[in-house]
Design an enzyme around this catalytic site. Structure first.
Site, PDB file in Angstrom:
ATOM      1  N   ALA A  22       0.899  -1.111   0.098  1.00  0.00           N
ATOM      2  CA  ALA A  22       0.052  -0.055   0.133  1.00  0.00           C
ATOM      3  C   ALA A  22       0.779   1.276  -0.134  1.00  0.00           C
ATOM      4  O   ALA A  22       2.011   1.228   0.493  1.00  0.00           O
ATOM      5  CB  ALA A  22      -0.859   0.025   1.071  1.00  0.00           C
ATOM      6  N   GLY A  70       1.323  -5.281   1.428  1.00  0.00           N
ATOM      7  CA  GLY A  70       0.276  -5.409   0.788  1.00  0.00           C
ATOM      8  C   GLY A  70       0.568  -6.211  -0.502  1.00  0.00           C
ATOM      9  O   GLY A  70      -0.278  -6.817  -1.107  1.00  0.00           O
ATOM     10  N   GLU A  76       0.529  -9.531   0.373  1.00  0.00           N
ATOM     11  CA  GLU A  76      -0.654  -9.889   0.809  1.00  0.00           C
ATOM     12  C   GLU A  76      -1.216 -10.272  -0.784  1.00  0.00           C
ATOM     13  O   GLU A  76      -2.132 -11.169  -0.880  1.00  0.00           O
ATOM     14  CB  GLU A  76      -1.441  -8.926   1.355  1.00  0.00           C
ATOM     15  N   GLU A 136       4.383  -4.476   8.340  1.00  0.00           N
ATOM     16  CA  GLU A 136       3.317  -3.681   8.983  1.00  0.00           C
ATOM     17  C   GLU A 136       3.536  -3.113  10.527  1.00  0.00           C
ATOM     18  O   GLU A 136       3.393  -1.987  11.016  1.00  0.00           O
ATOM     19  CB  GLU A 136       1.917  -3.826   8.612  1.00  0.00           C
TER      20      GLU A 136
END
Length: 257
Positions: free
Chosen positions: A62, A107, A110, A131
């Site tokens: 992200a 992310g 992910e 994170e």
């Protein structure tokens, strides 16, 4: 477009291309969702490769800088969008393979974890969920998918420490399923997909459904689902062709029906 869908010979390709590092925000995630839907609805596509056009990054995850300009509600909205897209990948009865030859962090990893398989090159990149170093948790499915993939203790260690690992350690942990020399990753991934495309695609789709749906159910319910899906396959043309080809000692010609 930051995400592009193309296809070739029964293989769909979803390519991430948002310079410089494929970091994403909600617009990017919306584009990814549209390409996943395109791959899912295209009957000619029987296997899907999710890859990067960036030289050193699969995805850096992200867009962290954007977090500071958004409200908590807006940031959570982006996470909800990611959950929806990656959930769709899990539900589509086609095998999705993440082709990783650059950093897959936060992310970005992910997204790869949302795919069914992860093939990597034997390079110098890192994969991880850092994170916690931002005071956050992996909120795009990472806490759940990584724990189910490699076990709760090993996943917890990686997430709370924020540690990233190279491809060989990722292979040993089970984050990556296969690792190939850098110059062979693309060809080996395509070769694997071509085998799927030529195979009994209905059976492959039912296997994916049995595994993914079954993991969310108690054992008895999962076994019941397995029986329903094998019953469906016993009635399929592909199963009749597969059995006939076996008894006749020839190569089966599957049609996906």
């Amino acid at each position: 477009m930051a995400v592009e869908f193309t296809k070739d010979g029964g293989i769909g390709f979803i390519t991430l291309d948002r310079p410089p590092v494929n970091s994403y925000e909600i617009t990017f995630m919306g584009e990814l969702g549209k390409t996943v839907d395109a791959a899912a609805s295209d009957d000619d596509v029987r296997a899907v490769v999710l890859r990067s056009a960036r030289e050193k990054f699969f995805s850096a995850g992200a867009d962290v800088k954007a977090f500071s300009t958004k409200s908590p509600e807006e940031n959570t909205k982006m996470a909800r969008a990611a959950h929806a897209v990656l959930g769709t990948i899990s539900a589509v009865p086609k095998v999705f393979i993440a082709q990783i030859d650059g950093h897959a962090l936060g992310g970005g990893l992910e997204i790869a974890l949302g795919c069914d398989l992860r093939f990597g090159s034997d390079g110098s990149y890192q994969v991880g969920l850092p994170e916690s170093q931002l005071g956050l948790l992996p909120g795009n499915g990472g806490t759940q998918r990584l724990s189910r993939l490699i076990g709760a203790n090993r996943a917890l260690d990686l997430m709370v420490s924020g540690r990233s690992v190279g491809p060989q350690e990722a292979l040993k942990l089970g984050i990556l399923d296969r690792v190939f020399p850098v110059d062979q990753l693309e060809d080996k991934t395509r070769e694997y997909c071509e085998q799927l495309v030529a195979g009994a695609i209905k059976a492959i789709g039912n296997i994916k459904r049995a595994v993914n749906d079954g993991l969310t159910r108690p054992l008895e319910a999962g076994l019941a689902l397995e029986l329903d899906l094998i019953d469906e396959l016993f009635r399929s043309s592909d199963a009749q062709e597969g059995v006939a080809a076996f008894t006749e000692k020839r190569k089966p010609e599957f049609t996906g029906s």
